[in-house]
Enzyme design. Structure first.
Site, PDB file in Angstrom:
ATOM      1  CE  LYS A 114      -3.742   2.011   2.971  1.00  0.00           C
ATOM      2  NZ  LYS A 114      -4.725   1.784   4.263  1.00  0.00           N
ATOM      3  CB  SER A 150      -7.738   3.620   3.434  1.00  0.00           C
ATOM      4  OG  SER A 150      -7.082   3.147   4.162  1.00  0.00           O
ATOM      5  CB  SER A 165      -8.008   0.944   6.438  1.00  0.00           C
ATOM      6  OG  SER A 165      -8.685   2.097   6.524  1.00  0.00           O
TER       7      SER A 165
END
Lengths: 471, 483
Positions: free
Chosen positions: B71, B146, B170
């Site tokens: 990420k 996210s 997330s």
């Protein structure tokens, strides 16, 4: 304070003592410097503070280019040490004697980077080396009643942190900094007046002058019918005035909250006791002991106890030599101090070690060297780092105590100075000293002075006798 | 392969194929040297210890050759790390995050950085400054957030595993919406050094994978003490390799029924019930637990997280890295530069949260908001601690609904926030939590089943998860467009 970068920011090239942590790069995290915490606890203990079992770090949030993360990791409501004191002699001119000045707290935080706004049009430079260096803040209570008391307090605090090895105490380098708060009030009033904060004082003298100036300034404001404004003022060394910095300041809400990246610290009583055992005997106690046990004068004792390395050097020399304390003190505070000061050297950088000084004093005691010759040898020892015995041998500097050798010089001196001889015969005893001086010169200072004087006097008496026997 | 016949190519094949360990090969040759060099004197120095240690290093590469996506809030040295934000456009960190170093040491191959909501603030990946990611199961729907990119990448077969971050859900929420496994470890299990901080007391890094065993394998590499992170546990992680196959006989699972009373999609509730029934069939004991303060978890989270974020994002000022606004005119100074840089660089959601957080910390409001929220936080933790006296894991749906359409909630931040109702408690309490695939809706959208465990007890979650996965009829489902 929170990373592994070296703290030698004054000496290093700009931006060479940095890492992701003290640069505040995205993703970096702080880790507590254990020794900095211990130094702060030690300082707190030396200042008779209470060390709470639970302490933590907090974030102080404000934006500025010298603050890498946009917040400074500091301590807000649970500092490392609280409620201590220092004893000062007091300002006798105000009729104040020996008493305690309270210490509110001692806390730990990280320093910020250094900004240079004066290097060019439209830009500033930032040197990040200083960012993250540990900063220990000692906050006093408003107990001091004059600039003189502030000076005493600062001097004592300075001595303590130096003695602990926690700081070099150098104000010019920025290793020891002072911000002072001062207010005045009518005599007899119990309520403290509005205070101003004074910054930018780079020496003890500056602190003293700035406080004296500020007191006068505040009095004039009040006597003119005005009121003192609570503000920050900067000391301007060149003009010897304080100047309001109000325009540079705006009220900041620092939005303090506990630092979530650092666990709170628990410092238990056992650990505090261990640290307390590390505390040395500080300057005032050491000086008092020198005066009581070694019969040194207050002046000399204070000087010798003034720094931990000085005091250690002194005591080491005494044990090596088993000597007269006054004698060692004289040498250290006289000739050795002079040589060190010329080079701006501290005593721990002295080429003359306690052992060598002790050896030199031994040579004086056993008659090998006169005091004045020993001074010459000391200079040589300082310059070369050599042993006194070696220097004496290499330069043939041993005192001459062989009567015959001196008598030859005496005879030469008498023969070369008929006027002096005549003066002596006509009653001027001082002429003997003059001739003795000549003998010393002829023997390159190596004649044993007392012996030389005696032989000169004998020689002169002989002249007298001969003279009176002349027809 | 007989030792006498060993060749370079032979050894390479045997070690790569797992027939021989590097240590075995090394030990063989070291023994041969010891037995023969007395006569030959061919060696001046023999590196016995160092060679064996090096061989062990080569052997200990549990992710050798495994591609992993990371990420974009995690630092990768020399590789752009944007946090999904314009303010870090083009920023290349000079260092690797600890988790990245560990992955590389384990032989993994980082194939790329994945899209996310800006600075991990969001539940849909619609707040990325680089455009939204789409759900592989339905391209007009959100993948969650996210860590939307990380979940979508695994779901679409772009990588066998990815690393995401979880501050309020997330990892778990996008895992649920994309039909993959997502694990948020206990706070302190995995180092945060190198993770662009959102909320320091809540953030955790964890794996997204197809199977529970994969999640365990990746967690094993990520986890462990790190002297660079003062909040990381100093205890070494347990061996997670012996958990499988997962046995749930006698395992007690608690369900906070009250929390599921309303607001949950009926299909989600059905899938949740079905998963519980499957576990119960395998011997798990399901009962009710009471978590009375869980109803406050979302408001507490939306005070604490933005407060910490408002401080963590202060460093993005344009001075040292990232975007710096161009100033016109000599009159503009530092304050102007800060304001323009951050106005230009941050998106709307980030700005919202910075403002919320600054307010919650400000003088006069700090006690009423931040401190108060932190106190309630500990009450929520107390509820779970009490529950764990009676159960080994707490089960809930991961999300109240399946994936919604892109754009559906973008103008209603509050509606967006309320979707976090089941996930934020694990962050606030620091407890480990896992989202497991639990089937599809009629519309063929994935549903997630969540378990929350005791501190540092990821093992129980993985064990139960494996049991659920083993016989689940949906375990072979793949997004039709990306199968």
């Amino acid at each position: 304070m929170f990373c592994g970068c070296p703290a030698d920011y004054q000496a290093a090239e700009p931006n060479t003592r940095t890492c992701p942590v003290c640069l505040g790069l995205p993703g970096a995290l702080p880790v507590i410097n254990r020794r900095a915490v211990e130094y702060t606890v030690l300082t707190g203990l030396a200042l008779n503070c209470r060390i709470p079992e639970f302490t933590k770090f907090d974030r102080k949030n404000y934006p500025y280019p010298d603050l890498m993360k946009g917040y400074q990791i500091s301590q807000y409501d649970l500092p490392l040490a609280l409620d201590g004191f220092l004893e000062i002699d007091g300002d006798t001119q105000l009729g104040l004697g020996r008493r305690r000045i309270g210490v509110e707290r001692v806390h730990l935080e990280e320093d910020v980077a250094k900004s240079y706004d004066d290097r060019g049009e439209g830009y500033s430079l930032v040197d990040v080396n200083r960012s993250g260096v540990p900063l220990m803040e000692v906050v006093s209570k408003p107990d001091m009643r004059s600039a003189e008391e502030a000076r005493q307090y600062l001097t004592l605090l300075h001595s303590i942190v130096q003695y602990l090895g926690v700081s070099t105490g150098n104000m010019q380098d920025g290793n020891f900094r002072c911000d002072a708060n001062v207010s005045i009030r009518p005599v007899g009033s119990q309520i403290l007046g509005t205070r101003t904060e004074v910054k930018n004082m780079n020496s003890f003298r500056a602190v003293y002058q700035a406080l004296e100036y500020e007191v006068v300034r505040q009095r004039e404001v009040i006597e003119d019918g005005g009121a003192v404004v609570q503000e920050t003022r900067g000391w301007i060394e060149e003009r010897e005035v304080t100047v309001s910095q109000r325009s540079k300041e705006y009220a900041h809400d620092y939005r303090y909250f506990p630092e979530p990246d650092l666990p709170p610290l628990r410092i238990g009583p056992e650990r505090v006791a261990e640290l307390a055992a590390e505390l040395p005997e500080f300057a005032p106690q050491r000086s008092a002991r020198f005066q009581a046990d070694l019969a040194l004068s207050g002046y000399d004792a204070d000087l010798l106890a003034g720094s931990r390395s000085m005091a250690n050097y002194f005591e080491t020399t005494l044990t090596l030599r088993d000597a007269d304390a006054a004698e060692v003190a004289n040498w250290m505070l006289g000739d050795l101090a002079r040589l060190l000061n010329q080079d701006h050297r501290e005593i721990d950088a002295s080429p003359v070690t306690p052992q060598r000084l002790a050896d030199l004093l031994a040579l004086v005691a056993d008659g090998t060297l006169s005091t004045s010759l020993a001074k010459t040898v000391l200079e040589e020892m300082y310059a070369t780092g050599g042993e006194p015995a070696d220097i004496v041998r290499e330069q043939g500097l041993g005192q001459i105590s062989d009567t015959g050798a001196i008598e030859a010089a005496v005879a030469e001196a008498i023969a070369a100075n008929p006027k002096a001889v005549a003066d002596y015969i006509s009653g001027k005893d001082t002429a003997a000293r003059f001739l003795m001086g000549q003998v010393m010169r002829l023997t390159k200072g190596q004649a044993q002075p007392e012996l030389a004087l005696r032989l000169v006097q004998e020689g002169l008496e002989l002249q007298k006798t001969r003279g009176s026997l002349e027809p | 392969m007989a030792p006498g016949a060993w060749t370079v190519t032979g050894i390479r094949a045997a070690v790569a194929g797992g027939d021989l360990s590097a240590r075995e090969v090394c030990a063989h040759y070291l023994d041969r040297i010891a037995a023969t060099d007395g006569r030959l004197h061919a060696f001046t120095t023999v590196l016995r210890e160092a060679a064996l240690a090096r061989a062990d290093e080569v052997d200990a590469r549990p992710l050798l050759g495994v591609p992993i996506a990371v990420k974009d809030v995690i630092c990768t040295r020399g590789v752009p790390t944007t946090a999904g934000s314009r303010i870090l456009a083009g920023y290349r960190p000079p260092y690797d995050a600890t988790v990245v170093s560990r992955l590389l040491d384990a032989g993994a191959v980082i194939v790329g950085k994945t899209n996310c909501d800006e600075f991990a603030m969001g539940s849909s990946t619609e707040h990325s400054a680089y455009g939204p990611t789409r759900n592989p199961w339905a391209l007009d729907r959100i993948p969650g957030g996210s860590s939307g990119g990380a979940a979508a990448a695994v779901a679409a077969g772009q990588a066998p595993a990815s690393i995401g971050t979880d501050t309020g859900g997330s990892i778990r929420q996008p895992a649920a919406l994309c039909g993959v496994v997502g694990l948020k470890p206990t706070y302190g299990r995995v180092s945060r050094y190198g993770l662009l901080a959102f909320a320091s007391s809540l953030d955790q890094i964890g794996p997204l994978t197809w199977t529970v065993a994969d999640a365990a394998a990746v967690l094993q590499v990520l986890a462990g003490p790190d002297p660079r992170d003062a909040t990381a546990s100093t205890e070494p992680p347990p061996d997670l390799s012996r958990l499988f196959p997962g046995n749930v006989r006698g395992t007690r699972i608690g369900v906070p029924r009250v929390a599921l009373a309303d607001g949950v999609d009926p299909e989600v509730l059905d899938a949740f019930g079905a998963a519980l029934a499957m576990l119960s069939d395998r011997g798990a004991e399901v009962c009710d637990v009471d978590l009375p303060h869980m109803q406050y978890a979302v408001p507490v989270y939306y005070l604490v997280a933005p407060a910490e974020a408002s401080s963590n994002l202060a460093r993005y000022d344009g001075v040292r890295y990232g975007h710096r606004a161009k100033l016109d005119g000599a009159a503009a100074g530092v304050s102007e530069m800060y304001a323009r840089t951050r106005s230009e660089g941050f998106g709307a959601e980030v700005k919202r949260r910075i403002m919320l957080g600054t307010y919650a910390l400000s003088a006069g409001y700090y006690d009423a908001y931040y401190v108060h929220a932190q106190r309630v936080r500990s009450l929520i933790r107390n509820d779970f601690d009490r529950a764990f006296a009676a159960v080994d894991a707490v089960a809930m749906p991961t999300t109240p609904t399946p994936a919604f359409r892109i754009g559906e909630r973008i103008d209603d931040p509050l509606a967006m926030y309320l979707g976090d109702v089941f996930t934020v408690s694990a962050n606030l309490t620091g407890l480990p939590a896992i989202s497991l695939p639990a089937g599809l809706t009629q519309a063929r959208l994935p549903i997630g089943f969540q378990l929350v465990g005791r501190p540092f007890d990821e093992a129980t979650l993985l064990r139960i998860g494996d049991a659920l996965e083993r016989d689940a009829p949906w375990s072979d489902e793949r997004p039709p467009a990306f199968a």
